[in-house]
Design a protein around this motif. Structure first.
Motif, PDB file in Angstrom:
ATOM      1  N   GLY A 123      75.841   3.954 155.413  1.00  0.00           N
ATOM      2  CA  GLY A 123      75.134   2.860 156.075  1.00  0.00           C
ATOM      3  C   GLY A 123      73.853   3.283 156.772  1.00  0.00           C
ATOM      4  N   TYR A 124      73.315   4.435 156.423  1.00  0.00           N
ATOM      5  CA  TYR A 124      72.116   4.909 157.119  1.00  0.00           C
ATOM      6  C   TYR A 124      71.355   5.915 156.249  1.00  0.00           C
ATOM      7  CZ  TYR A 124      74.908   9.091 157.850  1.00  0.00           C
ATOM      8  OH  TYR A 124      75.665  10.211 157.634  1.00  0.00           O
ATOM      9  N   ALA A 125      70.107   6.143 156.654  1.00  0.00           N
ATOM     10  CA  ALA A 125      69.296   7.193 156.023  1.00  0.00           C
ATOM     11  C   ALA A 125      69.053   8.294 157.044  1.00  0.00           C
ATOM     12  CB  ALA A 125      67.958   6.623 155.570  1.00  0.00           C
ATOM     13  N   VAL A 126      68.886   9.524 156.556  1.00  0.00           N
ATOM     14  CA  VAL A 126      68.462  10.637 157.412  1.00  0.00           C
ATOM     15  C   VAL A 126      67.006  10.945 157.079  1.00  0.00           C
ATOM     16  CG1 VAL A 126      68.798  13.080 157.952  1.00  0.00           C
ATOM     17  CG2 VAL A 126      70.779  11.620 157.522  1.00  0.00           C
ATOM     18  N   ASP A 180      66.248  -2.724 156.775  1.00  0.00           N
ATOM     19  CA  ASP A 180      67.348  -2.798 155.797  1.00  0.00           C
ATOM     20  C   ASP A 180      68.386  -1.703 155.992  1.00  0.00           C
ATOM     21  OD1 ASP A 180      66.021  -4.857 154.461  1.00  0.00           O
ATOM     22  OD2 ASP A 180      64.844  -3.412 153.267  1.00  0.00           O
ATOM     23  N   LEU A 181      67.954  -0.575 156.553  1.00  0.00           N
ATOM     24  CA  LEU A 181      68.837   0.596 156.617  1.00  0.00           C
ATOM     25  C   LEU A 181      68.493   1.401 157.862  1.00  0.00           C
ATOM     26  CD1 LEU A 181      70.916   2.164 154.762  1.00  0.00           C
ATOM     27  CD2 LEU A 181      68.949   3.481 153.922  1.00  0.00           C
ATOM     28  N   MET A 209      74.054  14.445 156.392  1.00  0.00           N
ATOM     29  CA  MET A 209      73.477  14.312 155.044  1.00  0.00           C
ATOM     30  C   MET A 209      74.522  13.851 154.047  1.00  0.00           C
ATOM     31  SD  MET A 209      70.810  17.295 154.029  1.00  0.00           S
ATOM     32  CE  MET A 209      71.849  18.675 154.391  1.00  0.00           C
ATOM     33  N   MET A 210      75.710  14.459 154.097  1.00  0.00           N
ATOM     34  CA  MET A 210      76.679  14.164 153.036  1.00  0.00           C
ATOM     35  C   MET A 210      77.211  12.732 153.114  1.00  0.00           C
ATOM     36  SD  MET A 210      80.189  16.231 153.815  1.00  0.00           S
ATOM     37  CE  MET A 210      79.569  17.728 154.485  1.00  0.00           C
ATOM     38  N   HIS A 211      77.110  12.099 154.300  1.00  0.00           N
ATOM     39  CA  HIS A 211      77.607  10.729 154.431  1.00  0.00           C
ATOM     40  C   HIS A 211      76.496   9.683 154.432  1.00  0.00           C
ATOM     41  CE1 HIS A 211      81.110  13.075 156.036  1.00  0.00           C
ATOM     42  NE2 HIS A 211      81.655  12.327 155.111  1.00  0.00           N
ATOM     43  N   ALA A 212      75.255  10.144 154.196  1.00  0.00           N
ATOM     44  CA  ALA A 212      74.116   9.212 154.242  1.00  0.00           C
ATOM     45  C   ALA A 212      73.982   8.442 152.925  1.00  0.00           C
ATOM     46  CB  ALA A 212      72.833   9.996 154.512  1.00  0.00           C
ATOM     47  N   ARG A 213      73.320   7.280 153.008  1.00  0.00           N
ATOM     48  CA  ARG A 213      73.002   6.526 151.783  1.00  0.00           C
ATOM     49  C   ARG A 213      71.879   7.229 151.042  1.00  0.00           C
ATOM     50  NH1 ARG A 213      72.776   5.007 147.778  1.00  0.00           N
ATOM     51  NH2 ARG A 213      72.757   2.979 146.794  1.00  0.00           N
TER      52      ARG A 213
END
Ligand code: UD1
Length: 372
Positions: free
Chosen positions: A198-201, A229-230, A274-278
Motif C-alpha cells: 500500500g505504499y512506495a519507498v 494515489d499511493l 522495500m520487500m513489502h512496498a508496491r
C-alpha cells in the motif's frame, strides 16, 4: 595472506560484510579492516556494523566530509600510512565511492596489489563522480571481480586481460539473502501506518538530482502528484536533508500528506520496507539490484544506469527525471500485472565465497604473483 579490506561509505558495508565473514573463516587469510570514516553518522555507518555483525575496524582513518579532492586526498594520505605500516599482500576494495578510488591510488603507488569487487560497471556518464571512481579503480586493479556479463565486456573493451576478470556474482545480494527472513519479521511498514503493497519507498541522494534546486523541486512536484494515489515513505540521506532545508518545503509539501520524510533507516528496516512496498523509486545503484531480487518494481529516477542487467533481467525501469514521465510510470505499475523478474546468474548468496577462493588461489596457488 594479509588482506587490507577497506570500507568508507554506507553501501560499502553491505558489500564488505560477507567478504569479511568469508575471509575470517578461511584458515590462510587474515583480514585487516580499515574504515576511512567517509560516512561517520551512526545512521550511515554504525547501525550497519551492528546489524550485519561486521567486526570493529582495526584501523579508523576518520577523514569525514569535504569536497571530492579534499576527501580523496585525505583518504590517500591516511591509507598510504596504513599500507606502509601494515604491509598487506593485497588491498580489497568494494564499490565506487571516493574512499575506493583513494585507496586504489594509494595502493598502486606503493605497489600493493588491488582486488576490486563490483568492477566493470559503467554508466558512460563522467559527470557522475562514481563513474570516475570506477574507471580509475578498475584501471589500477590487479583482480577484478564482476557482478554481470556486461561488466566483463566493459573491462575487456578497456583492455583488461581476461585472466584478471572473475565473474563471481553479487556480494550485496549475499547480504540481502542472508538477512531477508530476519527483516521480513520486523513489521516496519506498520510502524509508519502503512500496509503491505500500500505504499512506495523513495530514496534520492545523487548530486545530479538533489544538488540542483530546480531539479530537486521538479522531483518533489512529481511526488506530490503520486502521493494522491499511493503513500510515499522517503528515508532521506543527510545530503538530501541539507538540500531539502534550502527549498521552501513547508509550502511545497503542505498539500502532500501522503509523502512522509523520515531519517535514514538501518539495513534490516529498510529491507523490510522495500520487500513489502508496491514499488520503489530511487537514484541509488544498489537499490536497483536489491529490488530485482525482491521482485519489487523499481523506477530509477536517472537518465542512465551502470546496472543494465537490472532492466534486462530484473524489475528496474529507467524513467529519468521528467515529472510527467515519472507519474505515468507509477500509474502504469499500479494498473499492470506484476512483471516477473529473471534473476541474474550467480546472484545466489555465494559471491563472497567465490571472491575469497579466487583471492587465495591467486596469491597462494602455484601460479601466484609471488612465484611467477
Ligand atoms: C557517497 C558516495 C555515493 C554513495 C553514497 C551512499 C562518493 C563520491 N559518493 O555519497 O556513491 O551512493 O555515499 O550514501 O563517494 N554526511 C553526513 N553524515 C555522514 C556522511 C555524510 O551528514 O555520515 C553529509 C555531509 O554533509 C557530506 C554529504 O553528506 O558532505 C555527502 O557525503 P559524501 O560522503 O561526500 O557523499 P554521499 O552523498 O554520501
Amino acid at each position: 595472506m594479509k588482506v587490507l579490506a577497506v570500507v568508507g561509505a554506507r553501501p560499502n558495508l553491505m558489500k564488505m560484510a560477507p567478504l569479511i565473514r568469508a575471509m575470517r573463516s578461511h584458515p590462510d587469510i587474515s583480514p585487516v579492516l580499515v574504515h576511512t570514516g567517509q560516512h561517520y553518522d551512526d545512521k550511515m555507518s554504525q547501525v550497519f556494523f551492528d546489524e550485519l555483525e561486521i567486526p570493529r575496524p582495526d584501523v579508523f582513518l576518520g577523514v569525514g566530509s569535504g569536497s571530492h579532492a579534499e576527501q580523496t586526498a585525505k583518504v590517500m594520505v591516511a591509507c598510504e600510512r596504513v599500507l606502509l605500516e601494515r604491509r598487506p599482500d593485497v588491498v580489497l576494495l568494494v564499490g565506487d565511492v571516493n574512499s575506493t578510488l583513494a585507496c586504489a591510488v594509494a595502493a598502486a603507488k606503493v605497489c600493493v596489489p588491488i582486488a576490486h569487487v563490483e568492477a566493470g560497471l559503467r554508466s558512460f556518464d563522467r559527470t557522475m563522480p562514481e563513474e570516475v571512481n570506477r574507471l580509475v579503480t578498475d584501471a589500477l586493479s590487479d583482480l577484478l571481480f564482476t557482478t554481470s556479463p556486461d561488466a566483463d565486456e566493459n573491462l575487456t573493451r578497456e583492455g583488461i586481460p581476461p585472466e584478471r576478470i572473475f565473474f563471481v556474482g553479487n556480494v550485496m545480494i549475499d547480504t540481502l539473502l542472508s538477512c531477508r527472513d530476519r527483516a521480513a519479521k520486523l513489521g516496519t511498514p506498520g510502524r509508519y501506518g502503512l500496509t503491505t503493497g500500500g505504499y512506495a519507498v523513495l530514496t534520492l541522494h545523487r548530486p545530479s538530482n538533489v544538488d540542483v534546486p530546480s531539479m530537486f523541486a521538479r522531483l518533489l512536484d512529481a511526488m506530490t502528484v503520486i502521493q494522491r494515489d499511493l503513500a510515499i515513505l522517503f528515508p532521506a540521506h543527510p545530503r538530501t536533508v541539507q538540500r531539502l532545508a534550502k527549498l521552501d518545503l513547508e509550502e511545497r509539501l503542505a498539500d502532500a500528506p501522503g509523502l512522509c520524510i523520515i531519517e535514514p533507516l538501518g539495513y534490516l528496516e529498510f529491507l523490510d520496507l522495500m520487500m513489502h512496498a508496491r514499488l520503489v523509486m530511487t537514484d541509488s545503484g544498489g537499490i536497483q539490484e536489491e529490488t530485482t531480487i525482491l521482485g519489487v518494481p523499481c523506477l530509477t529516477l536517472r537518465e542512465n544506469t551502470e546496472r543494465p542487467i537490472t532492466i534486462s533481467r530484473g524489475t528496474n525501469r529507467l524513467v529519468g527525471t521528467n515529472p510527467e514521465r515519472i507519474v505515468a510510470a507509477v500509474r502504469n505499475i499500479l494498473t499492470e500485472p506484476r512483471a516477473v523478474a529473471h534473476l541474474p546468474d550467480l546472484w545466489d548468496g555465494h559471491a563472497a565465497e567465490r571472491v575469497v577462493a579466487a583471492l587465495h588461489t591467486e596469491w597462494c596457488g602455484a601460479d601466484s604473483p609471488r612465484t611467477r
